[in-house]
Design a protein around this motif. Sequence first.
Motif, PDB file in Angstrom:
ATOM      1  N   ASP A   8       0.844  -1.403   0.066  1.00 49.75           N
ATOM      2  CA  ASP A   8       0.222   0.123   0.158  1.00 49.75           C
ATOM      3  C   ASP A   8       1.236   1.107   0.061  1.00 49.75           C
ATOM      4  O   ASP A   8       2.288   1.066   0.476  1.00 49.75           O
ATOM      5  CB  ASP A   8      -0.680  -0.374   1.209  1.00 49.75           C
ATOM      6  CG  ASP A   8      -2.297  -1.177   0.766  1.00 49.75           C
ATOM      7  OD1 ASP A   8      -2.029  -1.420   0.152  1.00 49.75           O
ATOM      8  OD2 ASP A   8      -2.455  -0.991   2.302  1.00 49.75           O
ATOM      9  N   MET A  72     -11.831   6.817   7.917  1.00 43.83           N
ATOM     10  CA  MET A  72     -11.680   6.230   6.463  1.00 43.83           C
ATOM     11  C   MET A  72     -11.561   6.964   5.472  1.00 43.83           C
ATOM     12  O   MET A  72     -12.811   8.542   5.740  1.00 43.83           O
ATOM     13  CB  MET A  72     -12.757   5.033   6.702  1.00 43.83           C
ATOM     14  CG  MET A  72     -12.589   3.995   7.521  1.00 43.83           C
ATOM     15  SD  MET A  72     -10.671   2.755   7.878  1.00 43.83           S
ATOM     16  CE  MET A  72     -11.073   2.046   6.047  1.00 43.83           C
ATOM     17  N   SER A  90      -8.620   3.512  -1.972  1.00 42.64           N
ATOM     18  CA  SER A  90      -9.547   3.333  -0.557  1.00 42.64           C
ATOM     19  C   SER A  90      -8.597   3.280   0.273  1.00 42.64           C
ATOM     20  O   SER A  90      -7.154   2.809   0.240  1.00 42.64           O
ATOM     21  CB  SER A  90     -10.102   2.342  -0.949  1.00 42.64           C
ATOM     22  OG  SER A  90      -9.464   1.152  -1.260  1.00 42.64           O
ATOM     23  N   ASP A  91      -8.311   3.664   1.517  1.00 44.59           N
ATOM     24  CA  ASP A  91      -7.796   3.761   3.208  1.00 44.59           C
ATOM     25  C   ASP A  91      -8.432   4.349   4.023  1.00 44.59           C
ATOM     26  O   ASP A  91      -9.583   4.659   4.160  1.00 44.59           O
ATOM     27  CB  ASP A  91      -6.124   2.688   2.746  1.00 44.59           C
ATOM     28  CG  ASP A  91      -6.158   1.964   3.698  1.00 44.59           C
ATOM     29  OD1 ASP A  91      -6.391   1.479   4.681  1.00 44.59           O
ATOM     30  OD2 ASP A  91      -5.347   1.120   3.250  1.00 44.59           O
ATOM     31  N   SER A  92      -7.161   4.452   4.892  1.00 42.25           N
ATOM     32  CA  SER A  92      -7.868   5.359   5.849  1.00 42.25           C
ATOM     33  C   SER A  92      -6.444   6.355   5.997  1.00 42.25           C
ATOM     34  O   SER A  92      -5.448   6.226   5.127  1.00 42.25           O
ATOM     35  CB  SER A  92      -7.538   4.890   6.844  1.00 42.25           C
ATOM     36  OG  SER A  92      -6.539   4.282   7.309  1.00 42.25           O
ATOM     37  N   VAL A 109      -2.477   6.158   4.182  1.00 34.35           N
ATOM     38  CA  VAL A 109      -2.284   4.910   3.645  1.00 34.35           C
ATOM     39  C   VAL A 109      -3.261   5.028   2.893  1.00 34.35           C
ATOM     40  O   VAL A 109      -4.425   4.758   3.010  1.00 34.35           O
ATOM     41  CB  VAL A 109      -2.599   3.992   4.956  1.00 34.35           C
ATOM     42  CG1 VAL A 109      -2.722   2.483   3.978  1.00 34.35           C
ATOM     43  CG2 VAL A 109      -1.909   3.186   6.137  1.00 34.35           C
ATOM     44  N   ARG A 111      -4.286   2.531  -1.051  1.00 33.64           N
ATOM     45  CA  ARG A 111      -4.232   1.422  -2.116  1.00 33.64           C
ATOM     46  C   ARG A 111      -4.899   1.193  -3.233  1.00 33.64           C
ATOM     47  O   ARG A 111      -6.184   1.855  -3.209  1.00 33.64           O
ATOM     48  CB  ARG A 111      -4.866   0.287  -1.765  1.00 33.64           C
ATOM     49  CG  ARG A 111      -6.142  -0.441  -1.049  1.00 33.64           C
ATOM     50  CD  ARG A 111      -6.070  -1.181  -0.591  1.00 33.64           C
ATOM     51  NE  ARG A 111      -7.106  -1.381   0.304  1.00 33.64           N
ATOM     52  CZ  ARG A 111      -8.234  -2.091  -0.862  1.00 33.64           C
ATOM     53  NH1 ARG A 111      -8.568  -2.824  -1.737  1.00 33.64           N
ATOM     54  NH2 ARG A 111      -9.744  -2.383   0.503  1.00 33.64           N
ATOM     55  N   SER A 193     -12.230  -7.635   1.866  1.00 34.87           N
ATOM     56  CA  SER A 193     -11.970  -6.523   2.152  1.00 34.87           C
ATOM     57  C   SER A 193     -11.900  -6.551   3.428  1.00 34.87           C
ATOM     58  O   SER A 193     -12.120  -7.432   4.549  1.00 34.87           O
ATOM     59  CB  SER A 193     -13.744  -5.185   2.239  1.00 34.87           C
ATOM     60  OG  SER A 193     -14.714  -5.866   2.904  1.00 34.87           O
ATOM     61  N   VAL A 199      -7.949  -2.528  10.014  1.00 38.51           N
ATOM     62  CA  VAL A 199      -7.237  -1.027   9.233  1.00 38.51           C
ATOM     63  C   VAL A 199      -6.998  -0.301  10.079  1.00 38.51           C
ATOM     64  O   VAL A 199      -5.258  -0.427  10.402  1.00 38.51           O
ATOM     65  CB  VAL A 199      -8.529  -0.812   8.575  1.00 38.51           C
ATOM     66  CG1 VAL A 199      -7.055   0.913   8.018  1.00 38.51           C
ATOM     67  CG2 VAL A 199      -8.517  -1.703   7.276  1.00 38.51           C
TER      68      VAL A 199
END
Length: 215
Positions: A8, A72, A90-92, A109, A111, A193, A199
């Motif tokens: 990532d 998120m 997507s990610d956070s 982060v 991806r 997911s 996460v």
Amino acid sequence: LLLESIGDGVFAIDRSWNITLWNKAAERLTGWKRDEVLGKPFRDIVKFIRAKDKTENIVFIEEAMLYGEPKMMEENTLLVARDGKEIPVSDSAAPLADERGGVIGAIIVLRDASREVAEQKIREEILFRTIHDLRSPATVIKLAAENYNDPEILAKHPEQLKESIELIGQANTRMLALINDLLKNIRENQPVSLPTDEVVNLVAILQGLIGEAQA
């Protein structure tokens, strides 16, 4: 070294939104090299936008630093790469704290979510086609069943009643087959997911690594 091996994209910013860390996956996703971005303003390099209206989407980063907790990324977020390509991501984001617990920046982060987006489109197409195909046998069942509400047909046309029952059976078999095919395709195309707690655990590990790297 561990940050460089993560698939990532990982980068960090300070409270002034200047980039302080940038791993190889971030280079690959954005097209920007580390030595080109370190110390530069985040918004001059990274552009997150909403797919629906192409407006800037960095609220999750702002909230991570403001509230001091992971946030998120919104669904349907796009990363505008250096060459202008729009990549579903997507990610956070999570706050980066000093020894006293004060927020000194954020770690982000991200991806590539292109595969998940493509799979979602496939599922939507399958669902649309299946619903469309289900209309025909459903109509047959409706018309055949209407004969049961007509006493004269029931009394005078037993053969028509028999034919209606057969049509209902055939239509029902077809509908069940279509529904089973739909469920099978949904299962096969369902993306995997990470649960939210996993996460957050990843972010916690990265926060520790970044703290060590910047010490």
